[in-house]
Scaffold this motif. Structure first.
Motif, PDB file in Angstrom:
ATOM      1  N   ASP A   1      -7.932  -6.184   2.232  1.00 51.19           N
ATOM      2  CA  ASP A   1      -6.241  -5.994   3.259  1.00 51.19           C
ATOM      3  C   ASP A   1      -5.743  -7.980   3.017  1.00 51.19           C
ATOM      4  OD1 ASP A   1      -8.260  -6.964   5.046  1.00 51.19           O
ATOM      5  OD2 ASP A   1      -7.067  -7.315   6.270  1.00 51.19           O
ATOM      6  N   THR A   2      -4.818  -8.582   2.784  1.00 49.86           N
ATOM      7  CA  THR A   2      -4.656  -9.454   2.352  1.00 49.86           C
ATOM      8  C   THR A   2      -5.314 -10.833   3.962  1.00 49.86           C
ATOM      9  OG1 THR A   2      -2.776  -9.427   4.236  1.00 49.86           O
ATOM     10  CG2 THR A   2      -1.985  -9.041   2.295  1.00 49.86           C
TER      11      THR A   2
ATOM     12  N   TRP B   1       1.071  -1.084  -0.007  1.00 42.24           N
ATOM     13  CA  TRP B   1      -0.013  -0.033  -0.237  1.00 42.24           C
ATOM     14  C   TRP B   1       1.040   1.229  -0.032  1.00 42.24           C
ATOM     15  CZ3 TRP B   1      -4.983   1.509  -1.376  1.00 42.24           C
ATOM     16  CH2 TRP B   1      -5.058   2.944  -0.646  1.00 42.24           C
TER      17      TRP B   1
ATOM     18  N   HIS C   1     -11.244  -6.534   5.537  1.00 44.68           N
ATOM     19  CA  HIS C   1     -11.292  -4.570   5.331  1.00 44.68           C
ATOM     20  C   HIS C   1     -11.968  -5.192   3.834  1.00 44.68           C
ATOM     21  CE1 HIS C   1      -9.000  -4.063   9.214  1.00 44.68           C
ATOM     22  NE2 HIS C   1     -10.013  -3.302   9.381  1.00 44.68           N
TER      23      HIS C   1
END
Length: 91
Positions: free
Chosen positions: A49-50, A25, A54
């Motif tokens: 996200d990984t 990011w 989210h």
């Protein structure tokens, strides 16, 4: 026999392609992607996200944001009231 052949109504089958990318990011790193979604050049985009806690699903008319907990959802909602729909049902 194949599952597709067993389906009594194959007219409702859909096929899609999936592209996944992993990026570190940084500010502005998805600006081009978001512009393509707004221009309807890309559809069905999900940014996460990984850990998939989210998820942001932008589309040409707005976005859905899925968060890990109701408390987190409420904090984001309260912090970004200008993002919310004015529809009485919140749609």
């Amino acid at each position: 026999m194949d599952r597709v052949e067993d389906d009594p109504d194959p007219e409702f089958h859909t096929h899609t392609r999936l592209y996944a990318d992993r990026r570190r990011w940084s500010h502005g790193c998805i600006d081009g992607l978001l512009r393509a979604v707004a221009d309807e050049a890309l559809v069905e985009v999900f940014i996460a996200d990984t850990e998939l806690r989210h998820i942001h699903h932008p589309y040409d008319g707005g976005a859905d944001v899925i968060l890990a907990t109701p408390a987190e959802r409420d904090r984001v909602r309260d912090r970004h009231t200008d993002w919310l729909s004015i529809h009485p049902a919140g749609l």
